[in-house]
Write an enzyme that holds these catalytic residues in place. Structure first.
Site, PDB file in Angstrom:
ATOM      1  N   TYR A 135       0.747  -0.895  -0.120  1.00 17.98           N
ATOM      2  CA  TYR A 135      -0.222  -0.303  -0.020  1.00 17.98           C
ATOM      3  C   TYR A 135       1.220   1.365   0.171  1.00 17.98           C
ATOM      4  O   TYR A 135       0.668   2.175  -1.025  1.00 17.98           O
ATOM      5  CB  TYR A 135      -1.333  -0.035   1.051  1.00 17.98           C
ATOM      6  CG  TYR A 135      -2.035  -1.261   0.635  1.00 17.98           C
ATOM      7  CD1 TYR A 135      -3.169  -0.705  -0.018  1.00 17.98           C
ATOM      8  CD2 TYR A 135      -1.948  -2.255   1.042  1.00 17.98           C
ATOM      9  CE1 TYR A 135      -4.162  -1.927  -0.117  1.00 17.98           C
ATOM     10  CE2 TYR A 135      -2.583  -3.245   1.292  1.00 17.98           C
ATOM     11  CZ  TYR A 135      -3.978  -2.884   0.543  1.00 17.98           C
ATOM     12  OH  TYR A 135      -5.497  -4.360  -0.218  1.00 17.98           O
ATOM     13  N   GLN A 194     -15.866   2.545  -5.652  1.00 17.63           N
ATOM     14  CA  GLN A 194     -15.296   1.568  -4.729  1.00 17.63           C
ATOM     15  C   GLN A 194     -13.559   2.195  -4.860  1.00 17.63           C
ATOM     16  O   GLN A 194     -12.972   0.935  -4.539  1.00 17.63           O
ATOM     17  CB  GLN A 194     -15.295   0.379  -5.927  1.00 17.63           C
ATOM     18  CG  GLN A 194     -16.763   0.274  -6.059  1.00 17.63           C
ATOM     19  CD  GLN A 194     -17.509  -1.036  -6.856  1.00 17.63           C
ATOM     20  OE1 GLN A 194     -18.013  -0.293  -7.866  1.00 17.63           O
ATOM     21  NE2 GLN A 194     -18.003  -2.270  -6.597  1.00 17.63           N
ATOM     22  N   ASN A 195     -13.255   2.622  -5.375  1.00 15.48           N
ATOM     23  CA  ASN A 195     -12.155   2.980  -5.542  1.00 15.48           C
ATOM     24  C   ASN A 195     -11.443   3.627  -4.415  1.00 15.48           C
ATOM     25  O   ASN A 195     -11.898   4.538  -3.488  1.00 15.48           O
ATOM     26  CB  ASN A 195     -11.815   4.535  -6.521  1.00 15.48           C
ATOM     27  CG  ASN A 195     -12.334   4.104  -8.263  1.00 15.48           C
ATOM     28  OD1 ASN A 195     -12.169   2.512  -8.629  1.00 15.48           O
ATOM     29  ND2 ASN A 195     -12.427   4.653  -8.780  1.00 15.48           N
ATOM     30  N   VAL A 196     -10.175   3.128  -4.038  1.00 12.43           N
ATOM     31  CA  VAL A 196      -9.287   4.089  -2.928  1.00 12.43           C
ATOM     32  C   VAL A 196      -8.370   5.294  -2.996  1.00 12.43           C
ATOM     33  O   VAL A 196      -8.195   5.584  -1.343  1.00 12.43           O
ATOM     34  CB  VAL A 196      -8.506   2.597  -1.951  1.00 12.43           C
ATOM     35  CG1 VAL A 196      -9.919   1.386  -2.141  1.00 12.43           C
ATOM     36  CG2 VAL A 196      -7.974   2.245  -2.978  1.00 12.43           C
ATOM     37  N   HIS A 207     -14.980   1.105  -0.243  1.00 16.50           N
ATOM     38  CA  HIS A 207     -13.428  -0.071   0.274  1.00 16.50           C
ATOM     39  C   HIS A 207     -12.054   0.949   1.025  1.00 16.50           C
ATOM     40  O   HIS A 207     -11.209   0.342   0.717  1.00 16.50           O
ATOM     41  CB  HIS A 207     -13.507  -0.429  -1.117  1.00 16.50           C
ATOM     42  CG  HIS A 207     -14.365  -1.006  -1.642  1.00 16.50           C
ATOM     43  ND1 HIS A 207     -14.274  -1.551  -3.175  1.00 16.50           N
ATOM     44  CD2 HIS A 207     -15.234  -1.440  -1.301  1.00 16.50           C
ATOM     45  CE1 HIS A 207     -15.150  -2.525  -2.952  1.00 16.50           C
ATOM     46  NE2 HIS A 207     -15.887  -2.569  -2.320  1.00 16.50           N
ATOM     47  N   GLY A 238     -17.336   2.784 -15.257  1.00 19.69           N
ATOM     48  CA  GLY A 238     -16.132   1.183 -14.692  1.00 19.69           C
ATOM     49  C   GLY A 238     -16.157   0.870 -13.641  1.00 19.69           C
ATOM     50  O   GLY A 238     -15.098   0.496 -13.335  1.00 19.69           O
ATOM     51  N   SER A 268     -17.796  -2.907 -12.916  1.00 18.62           N
ATOM     52  CA  SER A 268     -18.327  -4.311 -13.380  1.00 18.62           C
ATOM     53  C   SER A 268     -18.923  -4.811 -13.145  1.00 18.62           C
ATOM     54  O   SER A 268     -19.755  -6.059 -13.736  1.00 18.62           O
ATOM     55  CB  SER A 268     -16.662  -6.009 -12.988  1.00 18.62           C
ATOM     56  OG  SER A 268     -16.937  -5.688 -12.292  1.00 18.62           O
TER      57      SER A 268
END
Length: 233
Positions: A53, A86-88, A104, A175, A177
């Protein structure tokens, strides 16, 4: 003012050069997912996970929001906008969006290993602090860990996201799924009379009978097309 909710996924940040996890050549090909994105992986080798990370965080210094992110922010001129991501990464923030729900977690934050969601121990890192080391402690004495929701952990903000989805007049999926739950289930909360748009260059299977307008373009071009369609509507 109409309520517009955006559900964004890795596809919008991919245009800025952030590696996606699921696509061929993505991060999952390089790292076994459970090694770097599960509590078991963290407990087995915390240093590997922390360094993984650290690298993701450093990548943020080299990337910029793209036009897709910018247009999400621009929609605030015309709508009451909530971005559920959903992106961090922090690209929506940097593009100027104000109301963002990170499902997330957030890459630029660290937290307690004992109690990740205790706000008392969640810390926003400045760019010069992006490298976390073994031995860096949270306020409760535990090792600082990434403020990321890993597989098998609760998604604490899903209820907030569902609440926003229930109020949507327009719901935009961009963007993603629609394979990752619980985020993919948010469409079930959207009122049936709301307009739903999907921006993705690929075919995306969504198990629903409701009408979805699929804009088969990447994030930036797709957002331009969305702005045109909404203006005409």
């Amino acid at each position: 003012m109409k309520k517009l909710v955006i559900l964004s996924g890795a596809g919008i940040s991919a245009e800025s050069g952030i590696s996606t996890f699921r696509d061929a050549g993505g991060l999952w090909d390089k790292y076994p997912v459970m090694q770097v994105a599960s509590i078991e992986g963290y407990e087995a080798d915390p240093e590997l996970v922390i360094n993984f990370y650290n690298e993701r965080r450093k990548q943020l210094l080299d990337v910029k929001p793209n036009q897709g992110h910018m247009l999400c922010a621009e929609l605030e001129k015309y709508f009451d906008v909530t971005v559920v991501t959903q992106n961090v990464d922090n690209l929506h923030e940097r593009a100027g969006s104000h109301n963002i729900i990170h499902l997330h977690g957030e890459l630029t934050k660290v937290c307690s290993s004992y109690n990740p969601n205790n706000p008392k121990y969640i810390k926003e890192l400045k760019p010069e602090e992006f490298e976390v080391k073994m031995g860096d402690k949270a306020g409760d004495g535990s090792q600082l860990r990434p403020f990321i929701v890993w597989f098998g952990e609760d998604v604490p903000r899903i209820a907030d996201a569902a609440y926003e989805a229930e109020k949507a007049d327009i719901f935009v999926i961009i963007g993603t799924s629609m394979n990752v739950y619980p985020a993919a289930g948010l469409l079930n909360y959207v009122p049936y009379n709301a307009e739903v748009y999907l921006i993705d260059p690929k075919d995306v299977y969504i198990d629903t009978e409701r009408k979805i307008t699929h804009i088969k373009k990447g994030a930036s071009e797709g957002m331009k097309e969305l702005m045109r369609l909404i203006a005409e509507g």
